[in-house]
Design a protein around this motif. Structure first.
Motif, PDB file in Angstrom:
ATOM      1  N   HIS A  30     -41.357  -8.930  13.169  1.00  8.97           N
ATOM      2  CA  HIS A  30     -42.072  -9.070  11.900  1.00  8.97           C
ATOM      3  C   HIS A  30     -43.391  -9.820  12.043  1.00  8.97           C
ATOM      4  CE1 HIS A  30     -39.087 -12.418  12.106  1.00  8.97           C
ATOM      5  NE2 HIS A  30     -40.160 -13.122  11.857  1.00  8.97           N
TER       6      HIS A  30
ATOM      7  N   PRO B 290     -45.852  -3.189  14.450  1.00 10.30           N
ATOM      8  CA  PRO B 290     -44.403  -3.207  14.704  1.00 10.30           C
ATOM      9  C   PRO B 290     -43.887  -1.947  15.381  1.00 10.30           C
ATOM     10  CG  PRO B 290     -44.889  -4.017  12.494  1.00 10.30           C
ATOM     11  CD  PRO B 290     -46.160  -3.452  13.036  1.00 10.30           C
TER      12      PRO B 290
ATOM     13  N   ALA C  54     -35.253  -8.780  11.974  1.00  9.98           N
ATOM     14  CA  ALA C  54     -36.634  -9.054  11.578  1.00  9.98           C
ATOM     15  C   ALA C  54     -36.681  -9.411  10.101  1.00  9.98           C
ATOM     16  CB  ALA C  54     -37.520  -7.839  11.851  1.00  9.98           C
TER      17      ALA C  54
ATOM     18  N   SER D 145     -37.533  -9.310   6.362  1.00  8.80           N
ATOM     19  CA  SER D 145     -37.744  -8.125   5.541  1.00  8.80           C
ATOM     20  C   SER D 145     -38.247  -8.526   4.160  1.00  8.80           C
ATOM     21  CB  SER D 145     -36.430  -7.343   5.433  1.00  8.80           C
ATOM     22  OG  SER D 145     -36.620  -6.107   4.775  1.00  8.80           O
ATOM     23  N   SER D 146     -38.633  -7.520   3.393  1.00  7.87           N
ATOM     24  CA  SER D 146     -39.159  -7.745   2.049  1.00  7.87           C
ATOM     25  C   SER D 146     -38.183  -8.573   1.215  1.00  7.87           C
ATOM     26  CB  SER D 146     -39.412  -6.395   1.366  1.00  7.87           C
ATOM     27  OG  SER D 146     -39.884  -6.571   0.056  1.00  7.87           O
TER      28      SER D 146
ATOM     29  N   THR E 280     -38.204 -11.966   1.621  1.00  7.69           N
ATOM     30  CA  THR E 280     -38.184 -13.259   2.301  1.00  7.69           C
ATOM     31  C   THR E 280     -39.201 -14.209   1.686  1.00  7.69           C
ATOM     32  OG1 THR E 280     -37.415 -12.360   4.405  1.00  7.69           O
ATOM     33  CG2 THR E 280     -38.656 -14.407   4.504  1.00  7.69           C
TER      34      THR E 280
ATOM     35  N   PHE F 246     -43.681  -8.859   4.196  1.00 12.76           N
ATOM     36  CA  PHE F 246     -42.778  -8.306   5.194  1.00 12.76           C
ATOM     37  C   PHE F 246     -42.366  -6.902   4.790  1.00 12.76           C
ATOM     38  CE2 PHE F 246     -42.091 -12.950   5.345  1.00 12.76           C
ATOM     39  CZ  PHE F 246     -42.477 -13.174   6.658  1.00 12.76           C
TER      40      PHE F 246
ATOM     41  N   TRP G  39     -38.697  -0.352   8.046  1.00 13.86           N
ATOM     42  CA  TRP G  39     -38.133  -0.670   9.361  1.00 13.86           C
ATOM     43  C   TRP G  39     -37.402   0.542   9.930  1.00 13.86           C
ATOM     44  CZ3 TRP G  39     -40.128  -4.148  12.084  1.00 13.86           C
ATOM     45  CH2 TRP G  39     -40.533  -5.385  11.578  1.00 13.86           C
TER      46      TRP G  39
ATOM     47  N   GLU H 137     -29.598  -4.739   5.584  1.00 18.53           N
ATOM     48  CA  GLU H 137     -30.159  -6.055   5.305  1.00 18.53           C
ATOM     49  C   GLU H 137     -29.072  -7.096   5.068  1.00 18.53           C
ATOM     50  OE1 GLU H 137     -34.516  -5.345   3.266  1.00 18.53           O
ATOM     51  OE2 GLU H 137     -32.777  -5.496   1.949  1.00 18.53           O
TER      52      GLU H 137
END
Length: 281
Positions: free
Chosen positions: A109, A114, A135, A137-138, A140, A166, A172, A188
């Motif tokens: 991230h 990436p 990693a 992720s959205s 965070t 993120f 991803w 997630e």
């Protein structure tokens, strides 16, 4: 050429030189340990024996204890100069196709590209080798992002990017596919942590290498954090008055392509109609 160069530079969100020279990751790193334990648990569900692993990410004593549970001889590489002064660059040529297991935490991230970083991880694997990664992720640090935006607006009437955006779980997944992984899977996990003060959260972000790594960094006056903490405490504190911080991690898995692997069915090749399948439920 000038236009292309400017466009390329604007895409360099993360200061990789600063990331490589950042101070040693904190020993009391509960977030990284949680990620490593999750990866070890997931690997235990894979009915395969691995002979050699590559582990990319921080190398604290607590993490080494977790990785010892892999039961696989491992080569550890960290981009942090203070942890591994002999290997400070991103994963590249020296490791091509030497491993049947590759693991990455806290690195993807903060890659400016990436997909390329994922491709480099795939390149370390032998055919039919497995990649597992974690990693940010959205979602965070949404509480911190909101509080800092409020503080910026209150003090200057504007807003600066102080917390990196993120990618979400779908991006991803797309990244794994574009990097050439077979059978890509992403899900997630949310981790909630509480802090007594904003300064404690900022110290932990520095410890996990997520502080001061943006290429474009706007000056942050002390009053900014005072204003941000007041807003944070008013809107994102629990019943004990502790500040809530959310970390969302995407767990990625994919296999280096191999002709003998199982392959998903070709689109449109189903022999049973969806309507008939639903009737049988």
């Amino acid at each position: 050429m000038k236009g292309r160069a400017a466009q390329y530079m604007s895409a360099m969100m993360f200061d990789r030189t600063r990331i490589r020279s950042r101070s040693r990751i904190g020993e009391a790193d509960v977030v990284h340990v949680r990620l490593a334990e999750e990866i070890v648990d997931r690997l235990a569900l894979v009915s395969r024996t691995f002979e050699r692993a590559l582990v990319v990410g921080p190398g604290t004593a607590a993490l080494r204890q977790v990785w010892a549970q892999l039961g696989v001889p491992a080569v550890h590489v960290s981009p942090v100069a203070a942890e591994r002064p002999d290997v400070v660059a991103d994963i590249a040529q020296p490791f091509l196709r030497r491993f049947d297991l590759a693991i990455s935490i806290n690195e993807l991230h903060v890659a400016n590209d990436p997909v390329t970083a994922l491709g480099e991880m795939r390149g370390t694997l032998k055919p039919d080798g497995l990649f597992l990664g974690a990693a940010a992720s959205s979602g965070t640090l949404t509480e911190l992002t909101e509080s800092l935006l409020h503080a910026d607006a209150a003090l200057s009437g504007g807003a600066a990017m102080r917390v990196a955006p993120f990618a979400d779980v779908r991006k991803w997944g797309d990244g794994l596919a574009r990097a050439g992984f077979a059978l890509p899977v992403v899900d997630e996990v949310r981790v909630s942590v509480t802090y007594g003060a904003l300064a404690s959260l900022m110290r932990d972000l520095a410890a996990v290498g997520l502080k001061g790594i943006l290429t474009s960094r706007s000056p942050a006056p002390r009053r900014l954090f005072v204003e941000a903490e007041e807003y944070y405490r008013a809107h994102h504190a629990d019943e004990r008055g502790r500040l809530k911080a959310t970390f969302v991690f995407a767990f990625l898995s994919g296999w280096a392509p191999d002709p003998g692997q199982q392959k998903p069915a070709r689109r449109g090749s189903a022999t049973v109609r969806l309507e008939d399948a639903l009737k049988s439920l």
